[in-house]
Every structure is written in C-alpha cells, then in structure tokens.
Design an enzyme around this catalytic site. Structure first.
Site, mmCIF file in Angstrom:
data_model
loop_
_atom_site.group_PDB
_atom_site.id
_atom_site.type_symbol
_atom_site.label_atom_id
_atom_site.label_comp_id
_atom_site.label_asym_id
_atom_site.label_seq_id
_atom_site.Cartn_x
_atom_site.Cartn_y
_atom_site.Cartn_z
ATOM 1 N N GLU A 54 4.079 0.313 2.959
ATOM 2 C CA GLU A 54 3.683 -0.629 3.994
ATOM 3 C C GLU A 54 2.267 -0.242 4.398
ATOM 4 O OE1 GLU A 54 6.061 -0.686 7.565
ATOM 5 O OE2 GLU A 54 4.714 -2.151 8.489
ATOM 6 N N ARG A 279 14.016 12.363 1.099
ATOM 7 C CA ARG A 279 12.643 12.373 1.613
ATOM 8 C C ARG A 279 12.077 13.768 1.530
ATOM 9 N NH1 ARG A 279 11.353 8.074 4.845
ATOM 10 N NH2 ARG A 279 9.400 8.763 5.747
ATOM 11 N N LYS A 289 3.940 8.068 9.267
ATOM 12 C CA LYS A 289 2.660 7.389 9.503
ATOM 13 C C LYS A 289 2.455 7.094 10.987
ATOM 14 C CE LYS A 289 3.595 4.552 6.154
ATOM 15 N NZ LYS A 289 3.641 3.322 5.373
#
Ligand code: ATP
Ligand code: MG
Length: 584
Positions: A54, A279, A289
């Site tokens: 994204e 992850r 982020k």
C-alpha cells in the site's frame, strides 16, 4: 475470465524445480506447496506471485522479506512476479510513496519488468463485479453508520445481528449503489455490504463492508470515484484479474482467507491460492509504516531515510547492501508462527557481505597526537597497505607516514588496567603497516587530559615486523597528521532502547522507548588521504572500527560518513556457541 492480462504467459515447469535461483535457500513450506501443485498440474505449471504494497509509507525490512519471498519463489520456479500498488485508501496514499517503493524494491533486486499494476486500475471492474453480486442477491446497500455496523457485528462469543437493510430488493440496491457512486450521499452515509452470515464464527464473514463513500481525491483516479472498495474486496479480485497463482501474505490475513475465497467463488473468476507466512519482527525495531510515519512527522528522525530507520531507504543510506539483506531473508525462511528475531542477526549478514568487498582504510575517530621523537622532521614516506585481505585482487595502496600522526584516543592509557595491551608509557606496539613504536612521555592540558604522546620508533621494523623476532601484543591504526582528511562521522545505536519498542505502560506511546543516544556525531575524525574523493554511497571498513559509508550530506571538502555496523559480531558468537552445543 474477464480481463486477461496480456503480460501473463504460462511459465514452463521443466527446468524450474532443479535450479536454485535467487530465491530462499532455507527450506520453506510455501516452496513445498508449489512443488506439489506443479506435480498435480493445479495451475498448469504457472507460478505467478505479486508484491502488493500500500503506498502509504516507505518500504521497511519486513517488506524485504515479502519481496525476497515473492520474487525469489517465482524466479526459482521459472515464474513471474507483479508489483501491485494496493491503493484503495485515497486519504493516506501518495505518489511520493509509489516512487520510493519502486526505487527501493528495484534496489533490492526485484524485477517486475513492465508489470506494475494498481488496484485503482481495477476500480471499474470491481464496481461491475459489485453490481453482479447485488444482482445475485449477495450484496446490499446498508444505511447503518460505522458505529452501528460495529455494534451489530457481535463478538467472538456472540453472533451478530442482521442489518435492517439486509433484505432490500435487488432493484433498490442497484439504485442506491448507483447513487452512491454518483456522489449523492455524504461520507459514511451508506455502505455496500456482502450478504454472507451474521452468525459466522469468523467475524470477517459477518456481512463485511465492500464499499464505503469517501469524497476524497485519489492520487491516480482524482475525483472520478467517491466510493472506494475495502481491502478485502479489492485484494483477491485484483489477484484474480492478474491471474496470480500464489497470493502470499502475512499471518494476520489467515482469518480473511474464507472471505477472499468467498468473493472469488461467488463471482466465478480465476482462483488464486492465498498462503500466509510469518511477519518479520526484529528486536529494538518497529516495522509498521504507521509508526514510522509518526517518527518522521514528529521529527524524531531526520526523515524516512534516516540511517537509524528500518526502512529500505534508511538502511541503504546507512550502508547496508542488497546482497546482505537478501542473504538475511534467505536464511530466515518462512513459517506459520510469528516470532521476533535478534537485530544482531541482520547485522551479521551485513558484516559478512561487507567483509568480502569493503576496502580497508585507516581512520581515527577521536584523534590523539602521536609524535615520533627519532623520526626525521619534514620526512614523509609511503607505506604499502593491503586493500582487502579477503580479496587478493583488491591490491594495495600507499599510505603516507610521517613524524606526527594521530592515533585513537582510546588506544592510549597512562595507567593501563590489567590486560590492556595497547599503548601506554614504556609499552611497545605496532602501527599497522608501519613500525613498532614505544611510548616515552606524554603532554597534558590544564584539565589533566592527555593531549599528545611522544614515542620512539624502531626503523628496522618497517612494514610491521621485527627482524629480531620480538613480538608486540597490539596493532594500532593511525593516520599521518599533515595529510589526514577531516571528516564528520555519525555513529548509530539502536533507535529504541527497549528490545520490544511497542512495550509501554498503558496510555503511553512507543516514542517513550526511543533511545536518546541513538545518534552520536563525531565532528573531527581524521581519515587517510585516499578517502579524500570518496563518493556518496562508497563503503569501507575503517580498520578496527567497523564498516562505514559515505553519506549524501557530504560535500566537496566536507565528508560525512555513517557507521553501517561495528566490527564486533555477537551474532556469529552466539551461532558458534549454539552449534558447539548442538554437537555435544
Ligand atoms: P505495515 O504494517 O508496515 O504498514 P502492511 O502489511 O500494512 O505493513 P503493505 O504495504 O500492505 O504493508 O505490505 C505489502 C506486503 O508486505 C504485504 O504482503 C505484507 O504482508 C508484507 N509485509 C508487510 N510487513 C511485513 C513484515 N514485517 N514481514 C513480512 N512481510 C511483511
Ligand atoms: Mg497495510
């Protein structure tokens, strides 16, 4: 199949499984799934992955794991990988992030050829499919507010409640959805929801929202749309449009998989397989982020590319190499359980790579003047120094030597503690590539600090060995005072002082764990003159001090170096101990 992407060609299987290409070397369960599918011909031999960031921030080292995995597996099996921007949230997304993501992914070695896609390119298709779901009685326009939708959803232990708008007619839904798109309603007034099962044990299946109204300018589609698809509705369909075979994502999406599959089944379109992996988490590091953006916005760091940031742009500026990052990612493999790795482990791979290729030079961070009493005044000679003991092809260079030198302040002690083998009064040590010297006397300033050390040298030890076979216990680095190049050097420590930066008392935020000493600026280091023209990005080993990289803040005559990583490799020690233990 609706939009067939012209770039998607079937990959051939033949050579695939045999060639260990750029992909992970650690055994990994996703590779096994692919091997199995290749055997059964599930996707007719095609292996197609995507990396779907994204564009709401810069890439970080966690994304590197995903990039290496997706591009690595595809390469290993003769397949391809698309880059796709998941740009369904206009409020947080920007072109700056799109640009930085492409730059950083390229730098890591990812090659998507001409296959850059955007979820926003699929907005029309996604809309058409939403209409189809409405017509199938599988989606409805709901007038509940966000707050009410949450309330109706129920909990893990209680079923949800059906929306009073759930049984609207197809005609009414089509009309309302069309008007949502036309901009008739304000933000949040209505949503389009999938009609699944409000009693499902999986909360994601309780009539999830597919579209929301948002009158916001999109970085690519401008004001063309005022309804935006939710991630869950956009992601699987985007994968399907691109005929992705393996939609590899992180574990938190495991519970979303039934929904991912549901949309695709209802629409009867190409069905990619979603596979979840763990992850990456690292000690002393935050990989989110949103939180990294907060550090940038609050100016806790100098920007996304601050060398203390775990962003790709930050660690690149710090001097990490793409090879080191890829080796790290290959070595950690993938699994089905989340954990946290030692930051040391990443640093180990950086040292390992730089050790092979970084030229050695001498630099003194905190200079202490060393004067050789018996060395002729005004004389300079050139001594030969090895550029890289790991790489004989790297050759040698000349370093000037003269009567006045600088050595590292911490390499001299007036009263040496036991076991201190460096320079002290009366002690003989070697100057690297030069001579044996013996300290004779010292000069102090008015505060009692040693500011100069006088010594004598033994001309017979030129090159660093005594013809009479006498040994010294220590070798110091040095620079010749007259020729040395001044430089600023930035030394970094962990950005956070807590191994788990997110661990804070109730009501506090992670910034309280910031390490106040994460940056130390050394303003007057002295470098050997061969570094005078070092180029931005150039990486070196400063002997005995670590690996350093020329920072873009450098200007002609004003060099700035970043310390990439110190020499000490605690991870290698840990590993050695572990393997020794394992053997016993
Ligand atoms: P963040 O929380 O940092 O914003 P994200 O998952 O929201 O991360 P995306 O831009 O959606 O970021 O991520 C793109 C891809 O990278 C996704 O497939 C995601 O699963 C993967 N990814 C993100 N963070 C990590 C991580 N720490 N380890 C492994 N993969 C990651
Ligand atoms: Mg995200």
């Amino acid at each position: 199949m609706s939009q067939r992407n012209p770039n998607l060609k079937a990959a051939t299987v033949d050579a695939a499984a045999e060639t260990p290409a750029a992909g992970p070397t650690q055994s990994n369960f996703i590779r096994e799934i692919i091997r199995q599918d290749l055997k059964t011909g599930k996707y007719h031999g095609r292996v197609w992955t995507r990396f779907p960031p994204e564009p709401n921030g810069y890439l970080h080292i966690g994304h590197a794991k995903s990039i290496c995995l997706n591009f690595g597996l595809a390469a290993e099996f003769g397949g391809k990988t698309n880059l796709r921007f998941d740009d369904t949230n206009p409020e947080k997304e920007e072109q700056e992030y799109v640009d930085s993501i492409m730059k950083d992914a390229h730098w890591l070695g990812a090659d998507w050829e001409d296959r850059v896609f955007y979820a926003s390119d699929y907005f029309q298709q996604l809309y058409d499919w939403a209409i189809k779901l409405i017509k199938l009685g599988k989606a409805y326009v709901c007038d509940l507010s966000a707050e009410e939708v949450r309330k109706y959803r129920g909990t893990l232990t209680e079923p949800g409640k059906e929306s009073p708008y759930r049984n609207r007619s197809v005609e009414e839904n089509l009309d309302l959805f069309e008007r949502m798109k036309a901009g008739e309603f304000p933000d949040g007034a209505r949503t389009l929801r999938a009609k699944i099962d409000m009693a499902s044990p999986n909360l994601n299946m309780r009539d999830p929202v597919m579209y929301r109204i948002l009158h916001a300018e999109h970085h690519r589609t401008g004001d063309k749309w005022c309804i935006y698809p939710m991630y869950d509705y956009a992601h699987g369909q985007s994968d399907s449009i691109e005929e992705i075979t393996y939609s590899i994502c992180t574990l938190e999406f495991e519970d979303h998989r039934p929904l991912y599959n549901w949309y695709i089944e209802q629409l009867g379109i190409f069905a990619p397989q979603q596979i979840e992996f763990d992850r990456l988490n690292l000690t002393y590091t935050l990989l989110s982020k949103r939180k990294l953006l907060q550090l940038v916005q609050e100016k806790r760091v100098s920007g996304w590319d601050d060398p203390r940031m775990p962003t790709i742009s930050g660690i690149r500026r710090r001097g990490y190499t793409p090879e080191a990052i890829r080796n790290f990612c290959a070595s950690i493999g993938v699994s089905k359980t989340n954990g946290t790795l030692e930051l040391n482990m990443l640093e180990h791979f950086v040292r390992e790579d730089l050790n092979k290729r970084a030229p050695r030079v001498m630099a003194v961070l905190r200079p202490l003047k060393l004067v050789i009493d018996n060395y002729p005044e005004g004389q300079t000679e050139e001594l030969e120094a090895v550029n890289n003991p790991e790489d004989p092809g790297a050759g040698t260079r000349k370093v000037p030597f003269s009567r006045e030198l600088y050595i590292e302040h911490e390499d001299f002690r007036e009263d040496p503690p036991k076991g201190y083998f460096r320079l002290s009064p009366g002690k003989e040590v070697r100057l690297r590539y030069a001579y044996f010297i013996t300290a004779t006397r010292l000069v102090k300033n008015e505060r009692g600090e040693v500011v100069e050390v006088y010594c004598t040298y033994d001309p017979a030890t030129r090159g660093g060995d005594a013809p009479d076979g006498r040994k010294v216990k220590s070798t110091l680095h040095w620079v010749s005072a007259a020729q040395a190049v001044p430089s600023e050097v930035r030394l970094y420590d962990n950005l956070f002082s807590n191994p788990n930066p997110a661990d804070v008392p109730e009501g506090q935020d992670f910034t309280r764990n910031l390490n106040p000493n994460s940056l130390e600026i050394v303003r007057d280091a002295r470098l050997e003159p061969s570094l005078a023209n070092a180029k931005t990005g150039g990486r070196y080993q400063f002997e005995r001090l670590g690996y350093f990289c020329v920072d873009p803040d450098s200007a002609p005559g004003k060099l700035v170096f970043n310390r990439t990583v110190a020499l000490k490799d605690t991870w290698a020690k840990v590993e050695k101990k572990q393997s020794a233990k394992a053997k016993t």
